[in-house]
Motif scaffolding. Structure first.
Motif, PDB file in Angstrom:
ATOM      1  N   UNK A 116      -7.760 -20.644 -52.178  1.00 16.84           N
ATOM      2  CA  UNK A 116      -7.154 -19.431 -51.628  1.00 16.84           C
ATOM      3  C   UNK A 116      -5.646 -19.624 -51.610  1.00 16.84           C
ATOM      4  N   UNK A 117      -4.969 -18.664 -52.196  1.00 24.53           N
ATOM      5  CA  UNK A 117      -3.517 -18.741 -52.285  1.00 24.53           C
ATOM      6  C   UNK A 117      -2.920 -17.649 -51.406  1.00 24.53           C
ATOM      7  N   UNK A 118      -2.062 -18.077 -50.472  1.00 23.97           N
ATOM      8  CA  UNK A 118      -1.337 -17.102 -49.669  1.00 23.97           C
ATOM      9  C   UNK A 118      -0.063 -16.720 -50.383  1.00 23.97           C
ATOM     10  N   UNK A 119       0.081 -15.443 -50.670  1.00 25.78           N
ATOM     11  CA  UNK A 119       1.264 -15.002 -51.421  1.00 25.78           C
ATOM     12  C   UNK A 119       1.992 -13.885 -50.679  1.00 25.78           C
ATOM     13  N   UNK A 120       3.306 -13.920 -50.819  1.00 21.34           N
ATOM     14  CA  UNK A 120       4.122 -12.843 -50.267  1.00 21.34           C
ATOM     15  C   UNK A 120       4.383 -11.872 -51.412  1.00 21.34           C
ATOM     16  N   UNK A 121       3.678 -10.747 -51.400  1.00 22.15           N
ATOM     17  CA  UNK A 121       3.702  -9.849 -52.567  1.00 22.15           C
ATOM     18  C   UNK A 121       5.083  -9.288 -52.863  1.00 22.15           C
ATOM     19  N   UNK A 122       5.918  -9.248 -51.807  1.00 24.08           N
ATOM     20  CA  UNK A 122       7.274  -8.724 -52.018  1.00 24.08           C
ATOM     21  C   UNK A 122       8.011  -9.571 -53.073  1.00 24.08           C
ATOM     22  N   UNK A 123       7.784 -10.889 -53.023  1.00 22.31           N
ATOM     23  CA  UNK A 123       8.468 -11.781 -53.957  1.00 22.31           C
ATOM     24  C   UNK A 123       7.579 -12.195 -55.122  1.00 22.31           C
ATOM     25  N   UNK A 124       6.296 -12.364 -54.837  1.00 20.64           N
ATOM     26  CA  UNK A 124       5.429 -12.959 -55.855  1.00 20.64           C
ATOM     27  C   UNK A 124       5.228 -12.063 -57.075  1.00 20.64           C
ATOM     28  N   UNK A 125       5.323 -10.768 -56.873  1.00 21.66           N
ATOM     29  CA  UNK A 125       5.144  -9.843 -58.006  1.00 21.66           C
ATOM     30  C   UNK A 125       6.219 -10.051 -59.077  1.00 21.66           C
ATOM     31  N   UNK A 126       7.368 -10.652 -58.656  1.00 19.01           N
ATOM     32  CA  UNK A 126       8.438 -10.923 -59.636  1.00 19.01           C
ATOM     33  C   UNK A 126       8.114 -12.165 -60.464  1.00 19.01           C
ATOM     34  N   UNK A 127       7.168 -12.972 -59.978  1.00 18.18           N
ATOM     35  CA  UNK A 127       6.876 -14.246 -60.637  1.00 18.18           C
ATOM     36  C   UNK A 127       5.539 -14.213 -61.360  1.00 18.18           C
ATOM     37  N   UNK A 128       4.565 -13.621 -60.734  1.00 18.44           N
ATOM     38  CA  UNK A 128       3.198 -13.637 -61.261  1.00 18.44           C
ATOM     39  C   UNK A 128       2.792 -12.252 -61.779  1.00 18.44           C
ATOM     40  N   UNK A 129       2.116 -12.263 -62.922  1.00 23.67           N
ATOM     41  CA  UNK A 129       1.621 -10.995 -63.477  1.00 23.67           C
ATOM     42  C   UNK A 129       0.177 -10.725 -63.053  1.00 23.67           C
ATOM     43  N   UNK A 130      -0.306 -11.560 -62.126  1.00 22.86           N
ATOM     44  CA  UNK A 130      -1.707 -11.439 -61.751  1.00 22.86           C
ATOM     45  C   UNK A 130      -2.025 -10.049 -61.185  1.00 22.86           C
ATOM     46  N   UNK A 131      -1.048  -9.487 -60.467  1.00 24.22           N
ATOM     47  CA  UNK A 131      -1.321  -8.170 -59.878  1.00 24.22           C
ATOM     48  C   UNK A 131      -1.524  -7.104 -60.962  1.00 24.22           C
ATOM     49  N   UNK A 132      -0.891  -7.332 -62.136  1.00 24.14           N
ATOM     50  CA  UNK A 132      -1.077  -6.357 -63.228  1.00 24.14           C
ATOM     51  C   UNK A 132      -2.401  -6.585 -63.947  1.00 24.14           C
TER      52      UNK A 132
END
Lengths: 405, 228
Positions: free
Chosen positions: A114-130
């Motif tokens: 389980x990875x805790x991510x701060x979506x405000x910043x993580x979306x700039x690094x990871x494309x997983x949300x797309x």
């Protein structure tokens, strides 16, 4: 005048010289383009894989990579991230925490990261949300949401809106338990991610695992992977400052690094073969031109030119020829590479296959100083070094013998 | 008077055993400063071989050669090149000049090998061309010159470094009568005016008529050596 003589000598047989130069120029241009394309492809492969989740670099507590315990934390992530923001190549950073837990749905349970991510910043690094194929990705306002990989959701027989029970071990050794609502299912194409990874909001993770603001990872990204690679020294210095380890792309994706090394080894043999063939063809032509002028060398010896001076003149001819031929090749190679660097190359019919690996359908060569000069330099250096063969022949000439040829 | 060239017991044998050919047999010869000599004889008499020995282009099988008092036996290839550069001028039968250099550059080239400055080289080369009657042809390449003009450039090049001796091997062989005569007259004039020593290997009677000394070779030996 010996230099002028050498230059004029190479133009005695203009067609032969032009053909030799053309051979070298085309080979050099091919090497420039092929190497640039190869490096461009590697860059796309690395960037695509790293952009899925890991980022172009990560800061971790020392020893975390080998033994990723949640207890190995970065204690002052905000200060580290503030320092990272001052490094020009770093465009974004994000804090993450990771724990290995048991996820359960009714009677079915599976181990997961389980990875805790701060979506405000993580979306700039990871494309997983797309890559969320069902539902939606996490957003900055989520509190008790969870997003799972497709394989993991399938194994747990979960559907959107279901509650997932999470059971793990907190930072202080206490039980960390939580119930989260499944809001999205992603499919990255990377089996390990899809079968084992779940994302939850960082704040929720912090609370559930008692992290007290500590995190396990600070991931970074840049406009280009090379920007981050070029900042390697600064990033390592920053890791030292905070007593952390900095993991570059090679440490984050060792499989890709090995695949690239293997591919480079194979390509090296091909390039070497190309260089050897061209060099020996050119050398043969040049050696012929030396043999043709034996009588003239005899005259030069007779009027007082030293054998070593004639040898140097012949050597200078080779250097001129290879410099001009390869110079043209470099310019041609740069022009071709820049064109494709702008417009890219599409391999028709392969786009679906590439998409499975998160790769784009269009590949772009990447021109660099290395890709521009390494191939042509190998040709020039080989010709200059092997120039010792005609040089030694000239050194051994006797005036009378030479003039009678 | 110290001789420019001194040959003692010079022999040259090509090949080995039964197939060996003796091109020179115990030749003793002295060339004095200011000589304008022909080295004559039928084909195979050893003219070119002797010129090669005198010109430090080849080594004798036995015997000694000295140029301007310096024995050649002990010199290595580099030292022999230096000696040729400073003390000997050559004019060959043909293909004397470097085809990619102009007439002036062909002459300047010798001075460059001697390390002379650029300005001096150009001035002396132009002067030398003028001296052999080729003023205005400085920038022509050999291919744009007639055979006679090429030989004149070769003479100018041979003389440019003020050598102790100029050796010419069949310099008129490829020239018509008129041009041959002009070339011989030129060399003779230079000998008369500057005292330059010439040894000309030839079997051309037109050349022999002009020389002050006539050395006749036969079967590798000096058969006759007369002065006029």
């Amino acid at each position: 005048m010996i230099t002028a003589l050498a230059w004029r000598n190479i133009w005695r047989q203009p067609i032969r010289t032009a053909l030799s130069m053309l051979g070298m120029a085309l080979t050099s241009a091919l090497l420039v383009f092929m190497l640039s394309f190869q490096f461009g492809s590697y860059d796309i492969m690395k960037s695509s894989v790293l952009r899925i989740s890991q980022g172009f670099g990560q800061f971790q507590a020392k020893g975390y990579k080998a033994d990723p315990e949640t207890a190995k934390t970065i204690k002052n992530a905000p200060a580290l991230r503030a320092d990272l923001a001052k490094i020009p190549g770093v465009t974004a950073s994000s804090s993450r925490s990771v724990a290995f837990v048991l996820l359960a749905n009714g009677e079915r349970s599976f181990a997961a990261a389980v990875v805790g991510v701060d979506m405000k910043d993580d979306a700039k690094i990871s494309k997983l949300s797309s890559m969320v194929k069902q539902g939606r990705p996490l957003n900055a306002t989520d509190t008790n949401a969870i997003v799972l990989g497709e394989g993991l959701a399938r194994n747990l027989r979960l559907k959107l809106g279901d509650t997932v029970t999470m059971l793990g071990s907190g930072l202080d050794g206490s039980v960390a338990a939580d119930a989260l609502k499944l809001v999205g299912i992603f499919k990255s194409g990377v089996p390990e991610l899809d079968r084992q990874v779940a994302h939850v909001p960082l704040a929720r993770f912090d609370e559930a695992f008692g992290m007290n603001g500590q995190v396990n990872i600070v991931a970074i990204t840049g406009n280009r992977l090379n920007d981050i690679v070029n900042d390697g020294r600064k990033l390592n210095a920053l890791a030292d400052k905070y007593g952390l380890a900095y993991l570059d792309w090679g440490a984050l994706a060792p499989g890709i690094k090995q695949a690239i090394t293997l591919d480079m080894s194979t390509a090296f043999i091909m390039y070497l073969t190309l260089v050897v063939v061209v060099v020996f063809i050119i050398l043969n032509t040049l050696y012929m031109s030396v043999l043709e002028r034996t009588h003239e060398f005899g005259i030069l010896l007779a009027i007082g030119m030293k054998p070593a001076q004639i040898g140097k003149m012949v050597w200078a001819e080779m250097i001129f020829l290879s410099l001009v031929g390869n110079g043209i090749g470099i310019l041609l190679g740069i022009a071709i590479t820049l064109y494709f660097q702008k417009y890219g190359i599409v391999f028709k019919g392969m786009d679906a296959i590439y998409a499975q690996w998160g790769l784009p359908a269009r590949f772009y060569p990447m021109l660099s100083t290395f890709s521009t000069f390494i191939g042509p330099s190998a040709i020039v250096i080989s010709i200059v070094v092997l120039g010792v063969i005609p040089y030694r022949r000239v050194l051994g000439l006797e005036p009378v013998e030479a003039m009678s040829s | 008077m110290q001789p420019i060239v001194s040959c003692r017991g010079l022999t040259k044998t090509y090949g080995k055993g039964a197939l060996s050919v003796q091109a020179l047999r115990e030749v003793d010869l002295e060339i004095l400063p200011g000589d304008f000599a022909t080295l004559a004889g039928p084909s195979g008499s050893g003219k070119t071989t002797l010129l090669n020995m005198i010109g430090a282009l080849d080594k004798p099988t036995t015997g000694e050669v000295a140029i301007d008092g310096q024995a050649l036996q002990s010199l290595n290839a580099t030292a022999l090149s230096d000696l040729r550069l400073h003390k000997i001028g050559f004019v060959f039968q043909s293909l004397n000049l470097i085809p990619v250099l102009s007439a002036q550059e062909n002459i300047e080239f010798v001075l460059e090998l001697q390390g002379r400055p650029s300005k001096e080289r150009a001035e002396r080369a132009r002067e030398a061309l003028k001296n052999v009657g080729l003023e205005g042809m400085e920038h022509r390449r050999p291919a744009a010159l007639s055979g006679g003009q090429q030989q004149r450039v070769a003479v100018a090049r041979a003389l440019i470094s003020n050598p102790a001796i100029v050796l010419a091997d069949e310099p008129t062989a490829n020239l018509d009568s008129k041009t041959a005569l002009e070339l011989i007259s030129l060399m003779y004039r230079l000998n008369q005016e500057n005292g330059t020593t010439f040894v000309i290997g030839t079997h051309d009677p037109r050349v022999m008529e002009h020389t002050k000394r006539h050395i006749e070779l036969l079967d590798g030996k000096i058969a006759n050596d007369t002065r006029r």
